[in-house]
Design a protein around this motif. Sequence first.
Motif, short mmCIF file in Angstrom:
data_model
loop_
_atom_site.label_atom_id
_atom_site.label_comp_id
_atom_site.label_asym_id
_atom_site.label_seq_id
_atom_site.Cartn_x
_atom_site.Cartn_y
_atom_site.Cartn_z
N HIS A 30 0.83 -1.21 0.00
CA HIS A 30 0.00 0.00 0.00
C HIS A 30 0.87 1.26 0.00
O HIS A 30 0.56 2.25 -0.68
N TRP A 34 4.63 5.39 -2.66
CA TRP A 34 4.79 6.77 -2.17
C TRP A 34 5.97 6.91 -1.22
O TRP A 34 6.21 8.00 -0.69
N TRP A 98 0.05 8.78 6.78
CA TRP A 98 -0.46 7.63 6.01
C TRP A 98 -1.49 6.91 6.87
O TRP A 98 -1.50 7.02 8.10
N VAL A 99 -2.35 6.15 6.18
CA VAL A 99 -3.44 5.42 6.86
C VAL A 99 -3.43 3.97 6.35
O VAL A 99 -3.23 3.72 5.15
N LEU A 104 -9.15 2.84 5.15
CA LEU A 104 -9.23 4.01 4.25
C LEU A 104 -10.68 4.50 4.12
O LEU A 104 -11.62 3.79 4.44
N ARG A 106 -12.59 6.67 5.57
CA ARG A 106 -13.51 6.92 6.68
C ARG A 106 -13.13 8.21 7.40
O ARG A 106 -13.44 8.39 8.57
N LEU A 108 -10.11 9.37 8.25
CA LEU A 108 -8.98 9.37 9.20
C LEU A 108 -7.90 10.36 8.79
O LEU A 108 -7.38 11.11 9.63
N ALA A 109 -7.53 10.38 7.52
CA ALA A 109 -6.46 11.30 7.10
C ALA A 109 -6.91 12.75 7.25
O ALA A 109 -6.14 13.59 7.73
N ALA A 110 -8.13 13.04 6.85
CA ALA A 110 -8.62 14.42 6.98
C ALA A 110 -8.62 14.84 8.45
O ALA A 110 -8.20 15.95 8.79
N GLY A 131 3.72 18.18 0.15
CA GLY A 131 3.97 17.84 -1.24
C GLY A 131 3.46 16.43 -1.49
O GLY A 131 3.70 15.53 -0.69
N ASN A 136 -0.57 10.99 -6.82
CA ASN A 136 -1.24 10.66 -5.56
C ASN A 136 -2.52 11.47 -5.36
O ASN A 136 -2.62 12.36 -4.51
N PRO A 138 -5.45 10.55 -4.08
CA PRO A 138 -6.08 10.48 -2.75
C PRO A 138 -5.49 11.50 -1.78
O PRO A 138 -6.24 12.19 -1.07
N SER A 139 -4.17 11.63 -1.74
CA SER A 139 -3.55 12.57 -0.82
C SER A 139 -3.90 14.02 -1.19
O SER A 139 -4.11 14.87 -0.32
N ARG A 141 -6.67 14.94 -2.54
CA ARG A 141 -8.06 15.14 -2.11
C ARG A 141 -8.13 15.44 -0.61
O ARG A 141 -8.93 16.27 -0.16
N VAL A 142 -7.29 14.77 0.16
CA VAL A 142 -7.25 15.01 1.60
C VAL A 142 -6.91 16.47 1.87
O VAL A 142 -7.57 17.16 2.65
N ALA A 145 -9.62 18.85 0.80
CA ALA A 145 -10.76 18.77 1.74
C ALA A 145 -10.47 19.60 2.99
O ALA A 145 -11.41 20.09 3.64
C1 LIG Z 1 -3.84 9.40 1.12
C2 LIG Z 1 -4.40 8.67 2.34
C3 LIG Z 1 -3.64 9.17 3.59
C4 LIG Z 1 -5.90 9.02 2.47
O1 LIG Z 1 -6.36 8.48 3.71
P1 LIG Z 1 -7.91 8.30 4.05
O2 LIG Z 1 -8.02 8.17 5.53
O3 LIG Z 1 -8.48 7.22 3.22
O4 LIG Z 1 -8.55 9.69 3.56
P2 LIG Z 1 -9.93 10.33 4.10
O5 LIG Z 1 -10.90 9.23 4.34
O6 LIG Z 1 -9.63 11.25 5.25
O7 LIG Z 1 -10.39 11.19 2.84
C5 LIG Z 1 -10.30 12.61 2.81
C6 LIG Z 1 -10.76 13.11 1.45
O8 LIG Z 1 -9.99 12.53 0.40
C7 LIG Z 1 -10.84 11.77 -0.46
N1 LIG Z 1 -10.16 10.52 -0.81
C8 LIG Z 1 -9.43 9.73 0.01
N2 LIG Z 1 -8.97 8.65 -0.67
C9 LIG Z 1 -9.43 8.78 -1.93
C10 LIG Z 1 -9.32 7.99 -3.11
N3 LIG Z 1 -8.62 6.81 -3.11
N4 LIG Z 1 -9.91 8.43 -4.24
C11 LIG Z 1 -10.60 9.60 -4.25
N5 LIG Z 1 -10.75 10.39 -3.16
C12 LIG Z 1 -10.19 9.99 -2.04
C13 LIG Z 1 -12.09 11.49 0.33
O9 LIG Z 1 -13.19 11.28 -0.48
C14 LIG Z 1 -12.20 12.75 1.13
O10 LIG Z 1 -12.66 13.81 0.31
P3 LIG Z 1 -14.05 14.49 0.54
O11 LIG Z 1 -14.01 15.06 1.94
O12 LIG Z 1 -14.09 15.51 -0.53
O13 LIG Z 1 -15.04 13.37 0.40
C15 LIG Z 1 -4.23 7.13 2.21
O14 LIG Z 1 -4.78 6.72 0.99
C16 LIG Z 1 -2.80 6.65 2.30
O15 LIG Z 1 -2.29 6.39 3.39
N6 LIG Z 1 -2.12 6.52 1.14
C17 LIG Z 1 -0.74 6.01 1.10
C18 LIG Z 1 0.26 6.92 1.79
C19 LIG Z 1 0.19 8.34 1.29
O16 LIG Z 1 -0.14 8.61 0.15
N7 LIG Z 1 0.51 9.30 2.19
C20 LIG Z 1 0.55 10.71 1.83
C21 LIG Z 1 1.81 11.03 1.10
S1 LIG Z 1 1.81 12.73 0.53
#
Ligand SMILES: CC(C)(COP(=O)(O)OP(=O)(O)OC[C@H]1O[C@@H](n2cnc3c(N)ncnc32)[C@H](O)[C@@H]1OP(=O)(O)O)[C@@H](O)C(=O)NCCC(=O)NCCS
Length: 180
Positions: A30, A34, A98-99, A104, A106, A108-110, A131, A136, A138-139, A141-142, A145
């Motif tokens: 996972h 990154w 990271w989470v 994922l 739910r 947690l990252a936000a 950065g 990335n 998902p990050s 989007r966090v 948000a």
């Molecule tokens: C990036 C990461 C931390 C997100 O963690 P998470 O707990 O799933 O994120 P959240 O549930 O808090 O989501 C927060 C926002 O991001 C969006 N989001 C999270 N994961 C997403 C995905 N895979 N695709 C699209 N949107 C996503 C959510 O929808 C939410 O947005 P919203 O409030 O507009 O609905 C996780 O995927 C991770 O650990 N990735 C690998 C390590 C990493 O990338 N770390 C950061 C390095 S910069």
Amino acid sequence: MPLPDGYSLQPLTLEHAPALAAAYARNREHLAPWDPERPEEFYTPEGQAASLVERLRLEEQGLFSNFTLFAPDGDVVGRANLQNIIRGTMQGGTLGYWVDKDHLRRGLAAAAVEFLEEQALALGLHRLEAGTMVENLPSQRVLLARGFEQYGMAPKLLFLNGAWRDHVLFQKVLHDRPLS
Ligand SMILES: CC(C)(COP(=O)(O)OP(=O)(O)OC[C@H]1O[C@@H](n2cnc3c(N)ncnc32)[C@H](O)[C@@H]1OP(=O)(O)O)[C@@H](O)C(=O)NCCC(=O)NCCS
């Protein structure tokens, strides 16, 4: 947005090493896209302890502030850190988080980023940056948000997953009070 019920962010201690080693082992694939390449030792309690000693030393110097994310069942399911804290006229820091793959989407990252913003304010910081690799989403989007804004693009910023990776740069100004 608080952490979901039963989750907690706790200040990093050396006792977290075995649970962190297990969490990194579970999340190896996972996190691989990154992260830097990790030596095998990184996935052992001893290797984690060595890494944490270094982190805690930087924390003592005021350069880092490190937190471990725990699930309701007591498992370690992530980390959230203020990194590279700079004082003087900048008063800034860089986010790291990271989470766990099974926790994922739910919030947690936000929630962790919101928590880090509160910690940063308590430390008297003015601005946070983060950065993310261009891929990335998902990050990104966090950060969006949480009200971070994209302010730039840094080609080949960090050596991650075997190559120099282009990064999107985000920032959030926490307050506009003058430097005291
Ligand atoms: C990036 C990461 C931390 C997100 O963690 P998470 O707990 O799933 O994120 P959240 O549930 O808090 O989501 C927060 C926002 O991001 C969006 N989001 C999270 N994961 C997403 C995905 N895979 N695709 C699209 N949107 C996503 C959510 O929808 C939410 O947005 P919203 O409030 O507009 O609905 C996780 O995927 C991770 O650990 N990735 C690998 C390590 C990493 O990338 N770390 C950061 C390095 S910069």
